[in-house]
Design an enzyme around this catalytic site. Structure first.
Site, PDB file in Angstrom:
ATOM      1  N   LYS A 201       0.824  -1.202   0.000  1.00  0.00           N
ATOM      2  CA  LYS A 201       0.000   0.000   0.000  1.00  0.00           C
ATOM      3  C   LYS A 201       0.865   1.262   0.000  1.00  0.00           C
ATOM      4  CE  LYS A 201      -3.411  -2.310   2.935  1.00  0.00           C
ATOM      5  NZ  LYS A 201      -3.870  -2.405   4.339  1.00  0.00           N
TER       6      LYS A 201
ATOM      7  N   GLU B 283       7.630   2.001  -6.433  1.00  0.00           N
ATOM      8  CA  GLU B 283       7.824   1.483  -5.068  1.00  0.00           C
ATOM      9  C   GLU B 283       7.904   2.661  -4.107  1.00  0.00           C
ATOM     10  OE1 GLU B 283       8.027  -0.813  -2.893  1.00  0.00           O
ATOM     11  OE2 GLU B 283       9.122  -2.585  -3.547  1.00  0.00           O
TER      12      GLU B 283
ATOM     13  N   ASP C 236      14.675  -1.378   0.280  1.00  0.00           N
ATOM     14  CA  ASP C 236      15.429  -1.607   1.506  1.00  0.00           C
ATOM     15  C   ASP C 236      16.425  -2.740   1.234  1.00  0.00           C
ATOM     16  OD1 ASP C 236      16.068  -1.518   4.230  1.00  0.00           O
ATOM     17  OD2 ASP C 236      14.383  -2.756   4.839  1.00  0.00           O
TER      18      ASP C 236
ATOM     19  N   LYS D 298      17.293   2.890   0.446  1.00  0.00           N
ATOM     20  CA  LYS D 298      18.156   2.684   1.621  1.00  0.00           C
ATOM     21  C   LYS D 298      19.286   1.746   1.207  1.00  0.00           C
ATOM     22  CE  LYS D 298      14.894   1.767   5.071  1.00  0.00           C
ATOM     23  NZ  LYS D 298      14.499   1.070   6.306  1.00  0.00           N
TER      24      LYS D 298
ATOM     25  N   PHE E  10      13.999   3.507  10.248  1.00  0.00           N
ATOM     26  CA  PHE E  10      12.660   3.040   9.897  1.00  0.00           C
ATOM     27  C   PHE E  10      11.778   4.255   9.614  1.00  0.00           C
ATOM     28  CE2 PHE E  10       8.404   1.375  10.245  1.00  0.00           C
ATOM     29  CZ  PHE E  10       8.520   0.244   9.438  1.00  0.00           C
TER      30      PHE E  10
ATOM     31  N   ASP F  80       3.928   2.851   6.502  1.00  0.00           N
ATOM     32  CA  ASP F  80       3.267   2.639   7.796  1.00  0.00           C
ATOM     33  C   ASP F  80       4.180   2.024   8.842  1.00  0.00           C
ATOM     34  OD1 ASP F  80       3.429   0.001   6.579  1.00  0.00           O
ATOM     35  OD2 ASP F  80       2.077  -0.657   8.168  1.00  0.00           O
TER      36      ASP F  80
ATOM     37  N   ARG G  87       0.322   6.266   7.554  1.00  0.00           N
ATOM     38  CA  ARG G  87       0.377   6.352   6.086  1.00  0.00           C
ATOM     39  C   ARG G  87      -0.092   7.718   5.586  1.00  0.00           C
ATOM     40  NH1 ARG G  87       1.287   1.225   3.955  1.00  0.00           N
ATOM     41  NH2 ARG G  87       0.323  -0.530   5.016  1.00  0.00           N
TER      42      ARG G  87
HETATM   43  P1  5GP Z   1      12.688  -4.778   0.700  1.00  0.00           P
HETATM   44  O1  5GP Z   1      12.089  -5.986   0.063  1.00  0.00           O
HETATM   45  O2  5GP Z   1      13.487  -3.899  -0.236  1.00  0.00           O
HETATM   46  O3  5GP Z   1      13.466  -5.136   1.936  1.00  0.00           O
HETATM   47  O4  5GP Z   1      11.519  -3.926   1.277  1.00  0.00           O
HETATM   48  C1  5GP Z   1      10.609  -3.329   0.501  1.00  0.00           C
HETATM   49  C2  5GP Z   1       9.319  -3.105   1.274  1.00  0.00           C
HETATM   50  O5  5GP Z   1       9.511  -3.173   2.688  1.00  0.00           O
HETATM   51  C3  5GP Z   1       8.820  -1.722   0.982  1.00  0.00           C
HETATM   52  O6  5GP Z   1       7.962  -1.705  -0.123  1.00  0.00           O
HETATM   53  C4  5GP Z   1       8.131  -1.344   2.290  1.00  0.00           C
HETATM   54  O7  5GP Z   1       6.797  -1.776   2.248  1.00  0.00           O
HETATM   55  C5  5GP Z   1       8.864  -2.113   3.342  1.00  0.00           C
HETATM   56  N1  5GP Z   1       9.872  -1.266   4.017  1.00  0.00           N
HETATM   57  C6  5GP Z   1      11.216  -1.277   3.866  1.00  0.00           C
HETATM   58  N2  5GP Z   1      11.802  -0.344   4.621  1.00  0.00           N
HETATM   59  C7  5GP Z   1      10.802   0.285   5.275  1.00  0.00           C
HETATM   60  C8  5GP Z   1      10.762   1.390   6.198  1.00  0.00           C
HETATM   61  O8  5GP Z   1      11.766   2.001   6.599  1.00  0.00           O
HETATM   62  N3  5GP Z   1       9.531   1.757   6.629  1.00  0.00           N
HETATM   63  C9  5GP Z   1       8.382   1.139   6.243  1.00  0.00           C
HETATM   64  N4  5GP Z   1       7.263   1.604   6.729  1.00  0.00           N
HETATM   65  N5  5GP Z   1       8.381   0.122   5.366  1.00  0.00           N
HETATM   66  C10 5GP Z   1       9.577  -0.303   4.895  1.00  0.00           C
END
Ligand code: 5GP
Length: 176
Positions: free
Chosen positions: A41, A97, A101, A129, A150, A157, A163
Site C-alpha cells: 500500500k 515502489e 530496503d 536505503k 525506519f 506505515d 500512512r
Molecule cells: P525490501 O524488500 O526492499 O526489503 O523492502 C521493501 C518493502 O519493505 C517496501 O515496499 C516497504 O513496504 C517495506 N519497508 C522497507 N523499509 C521500510 C521502512 O523504513 N519503513 C516502512 N514503513 N516500510 C519499509
C-alpha cells in the site's frame, strides 16, 4: 513504548523532487503511453502525486506483495496478495515502489513482471536505503537516498499507522 516521529523529508521537498522525476519520465517517454504499477500500500501517495505531473496517457495498475508483517523487519518471504488486472505484454511499464530496503521485493517483482513481456520496464522508487541491500538491484528513478532508519509517512506505515502523514519521518520507539 512511546512512538516519536522526526521529520526527514518535508511536504515541499517531496513535491519538488516528485516534479523533477516526473519531468525526467516525461522526457524519457515523450508520447509513449505508460502503465504505472503501484506496489501497495506504501506506493499509493507517490503514485497519485507523480501521475498528476505526467503528460502521457497513463494507466493505473496495483500489485500487493507481503514482505513485512506489522513490524520493522522484513521476513524475507514474499507472496503476491493482489495481482495485476490487465495484460502488460508489449506495454511500457513503470513499477512504483515506496522504498527499496533489502531489495528483495523489487528484484522479485522485476522477475515477475519481466515474464509478462512488457515492451519496457523501468523501476522508480521514492526512497532508497542502499546501506541495507541484500539483493543487488538498482532503480532507474530514485527520489531520495536515505540513511538506515525506519521510515513512516506519505504512504509508509508502522503497524498500518502513519500512512496519511503528508511528510516522511523517522520513527523512534522510546521506552517511556
Ligand atoms: P525490501 O524488500 O526492499 O526489503 O523492502 C521493501 C518493502 O519493505 C517496501 O515496499 C516497504 O513496504 C517495506 N519497508 C522497507 N523499509 C521500510 C521502512 O523504513 N519503513 C516502512 N514503513 N516500510 C519499509
Amino acid at each position: 513504548m512511546r512512538e516519536k516521529i522526526e521529520v526527514l523529508i518535508t511536504e515541499e521537498q517531496l513535491d519538488k523532487r516528485i516534479s523533477e522525476i516526473a519531468n525526467q519520465i516525461n522526457k524519457d517517454f515523450e508520447s509513449k503511453d505508460i502503465i504505472l504499477v503501484c506496489v501497495l500500500k506504501g506506493g499509493v501517495m507517490f503514485m497519485t502525486d507523480i501521475a498528476k505531473k505526467l503528460k502521457q496517457t497513463v494507466e493505473f495498475e496495483f500489485i500487493d506483495v507481503s514482505s513485512y508483517y506489522g513490524g520493522t523487519e522484513s521476513s524475507g518471504k514474499l507472496t503476491i496478495n493482489k495481482d495485476l488486472e490487465t495484460c502488460i505484454e508489449g506495454k511500457h511499464v513503470i513499477l512504483l515502489e515506496d522504498i527499496v530496503d533489502t531489495g528483495r521485493t523489487l528484484s522479485y517483482l522485476i522477475e515477475y513482471l519481466k515474464e509478462k513481456n512488457p515492451a519496457s520496464l523501468k523501476l522508480c522508487t521514492l526512497l532508497d536505503k542502499p546501506s541495507r541491500r541484500v539483493v543487488d538491484v538498482n532503480a532507474d528513478y530514485i527520489g531520495f537516498t536515505i540513511p538506515d532508519a525506519f521510515i513512516v509517512g506519505y504512504g509508509l506505515d508502522y503497524a498500518q499507522k502513519y500512512r496519511n502523514l503528508p511528510y516522511i519521518g523517522i520513527l523512534h520507539l522510546d521506552n517511556e
